[in-house]
Design a protein around this motif. Structure first.
Motif, mmCIF file in Angstrom:
data_model
loop_
_atom_site.group_PDB
_atom_site.id
_atom_site.type_symbol
_atom_site.label_atom_id
_atom_site.label_comp_id
_atom_site.label_asym_id
_atom_site.label_seq_id
_atom_site.Cartn_x
_atom_site.Cartn_y
_atom_site.Cartn_z
ATOM 1 N N PRO A 1 46.938 34.023 42.292
ATOM 2 C CA PRO A 1 46.321 34.130 43.615
ATOM 3 C C PRO A 1 44.810 34.285 43.522
ATOM 4 O O PRO A 1 44.291 34.848 42.554
ATOM 5 N N LEU A 2 44.118 33.767 44.530
ATOM 6 C CA LEU A 2 42.661 33.867 44.554
ATOM 7 C C LEU A 2 42.219 35.321 44.485
ATOM 8 O O LEU A 2 42.801 36.196 45.128
ATOM 9 N N GLY A 3 41.189 35.566 43.685
ATOM 10 C CA GLY A 3 40.656 36.910 43.549
ATOM 11 C C GLY A 3 41.304 37.717 42.446
ATOM 12 O O GLY A 3 40.919 38.869 42.217
ATOM 13 N N PHE A 4 42.273 37.134 41.760
ATOM 14 C CA PHE A 4 42.976 37.827 40.675
ATOM 15 C C PHE A 4 42.880 37.008 39.396
ATOM 16 O O PHE A 4 42.709 35.786 39.431
ATOM 17 N N ASP A 5 43.006 37.688 38.255
ATOM 18 C CA ASP A 5 42.985 36.975 36.980
ATOM 19 C C ASP A 5 44.349 37.034 36.291
ATOM 20 O O ASP A 5 44.460 36.773 35.095
ATOM 21 N N ILE A 6 45.381 37.379 37.051
ATOM 22 C CA ILE A 6 46.749 37.362 36.540
ATOM 23 C C ILE A 6 47.621 36.585 37.515
ATOM 24 O O ILE A 6 47.287 36.427 38.696
ATOM 25 N N SER A 7 48.746 36.088 36.996
ATOM 26 C CA SER A 7 49.674 35.334 37.831
ATOM 27 C C SER A 7 50.593 36.285 38.593
ATOM 28 O O SER A 7 50.689 37.478 38.276
ATOM 29 N N PHE A 8 51.295 35.758 39.591
ATOM 30 C CA PHE A 8 52.315 36.548 40.271
ATOM 31 C C PHE A 8 53.370 37.027 39.265
ATOM 32 O O PHE A 8 53.948 38.096 39.421
ATOM 33 N N GLY A 9 53.612 36.225 38.236
ATOM 34 C CA GLY A 9 54.598 36.599 37.221
ATOM 35 C C GLY A 9 54.159 37.784 36.376
ATOM 36 O O GLY A 9 54.998 38.478 35.798
ATOM 37 N N GLU A 10 52.850 38.016 36.279
ATOM 38 C CA GLU A 10 52.322 39.149 35.525
ATOM 39 C C GLU A 10 52.069 40.365 36.411
ATOM 40 O O GLU A 10 51.844 41.469 35.911
ATOM 41 N N MET A 11 52.094 40.165 37.709
ATOM 42 C CA MET A 11 51.709 41.208 38.650
ATOM 43 C C MET A 11 52.838 42.212 38.862
ATOM 44 O O MET A 11 54.015 41.855 38.898
ATOM 45 N N ASP A 12 52.456 43.476 38.997
ATOM 46 C CA ASP A 12 53.426 44.504 39.356
ATOM 47 C C ASP A 12 54.049 44.134 40.706
ATOM 48 O O ASP A 12 53.331 43.714 41.620
#
Length: 209
Positions: free
Chosen positions: A176-187
């Protein structure tokens, strides 16, 4: 919403109690149940009621969500909430879009689906952009045929190879925009706070709960 004569109708409120989640996708059911938690709603999955999955013949995300919610409400005699969502890739003209689940085949193999998306983008050549967005339509239906619908969106870019084992579907290849991780890496809690499903759910809560 408006009635058949174009007159404004009041938004119907959802009372606390049982609500059918009209999905056989365990990941979606889990996310929606978590979002419903604070509102006194008791989610029941369509699979646990042995409800059939209707053919998704709509031409928009909202149309598909509405037909799923209306069928579940009619068959269960309870209010029902359905989600229709998908990944839309700019370089692919918005595909897989409405067909996001179908790209995963009969076995719902999203590793295969993600590879298909990436292969399609790379086939467009080195100048193909990686812009993408997720859309989520939520439809809430009652057994009498009344329905309310809401749509949410989150923008981002595709990443390759897929990253992270959280989430489901195409999450591991979407950053997602504004993040440096994927949804798969996100809590999961962080994703719930800003995803396309969360965006649609905020609109639903503001209107009906």
């Amino acid at each position: 919403m408006t009635d058949q004569f174009g007159q404004e109708q009041a938004i119907r409120k959802l009372a606390p109690g049982k609500l059918v989640i009209a999905s056989h996708n365990a990941g979606k059911v889990r996310e929606i149940a978590a979002l419903l938690g604070p509102y006194g709603i008791e989610p029941i999955s369509a699979a646990s009621l042995d409800l059939p999955e209707p053919e998704e013949t709509g031409t928009t995300f909202i149309a598909n969500a509405e037909l799923k919610a209306l069928q579940a409400a009619d068959l269960s005699g309870l209010p029902a909430l359905a989600d229709d969502s998908g990944l839309c890739v700019e370089a692919l003209g918005g595909d897989p879009g409405l067909f996001s689940a179908r790209w995963a085949g009969e076995t719902k193999d999203f590793t295969l689906a993600m590879q298909k998306v990436w292969d399609g983008v790379t086939a467009k050549g080195p100048d193909a952009g990686h812009d993408a967005h997720f859309i989520c339509a939520l439809a809430l239906a009652w057994p009498d045929g009344h329905v309310e619908a809401f749509e949410g969106r989150v923008d981002g870019t595709l990443v390759w190879p897929p990253r992270g084992a959280n989430g489901f579907g195409y999450d591991a290849m979407f950053q997602p925009l504004g993040f440096d991780i994927s949804f798969g890496e996100m809590d999961p809690d962080a994703k719930h706070a800003m995803s396309h499903r969360a965006d649609a759910f905020r609109k639903l809560v503001a209107a009906v709960i």
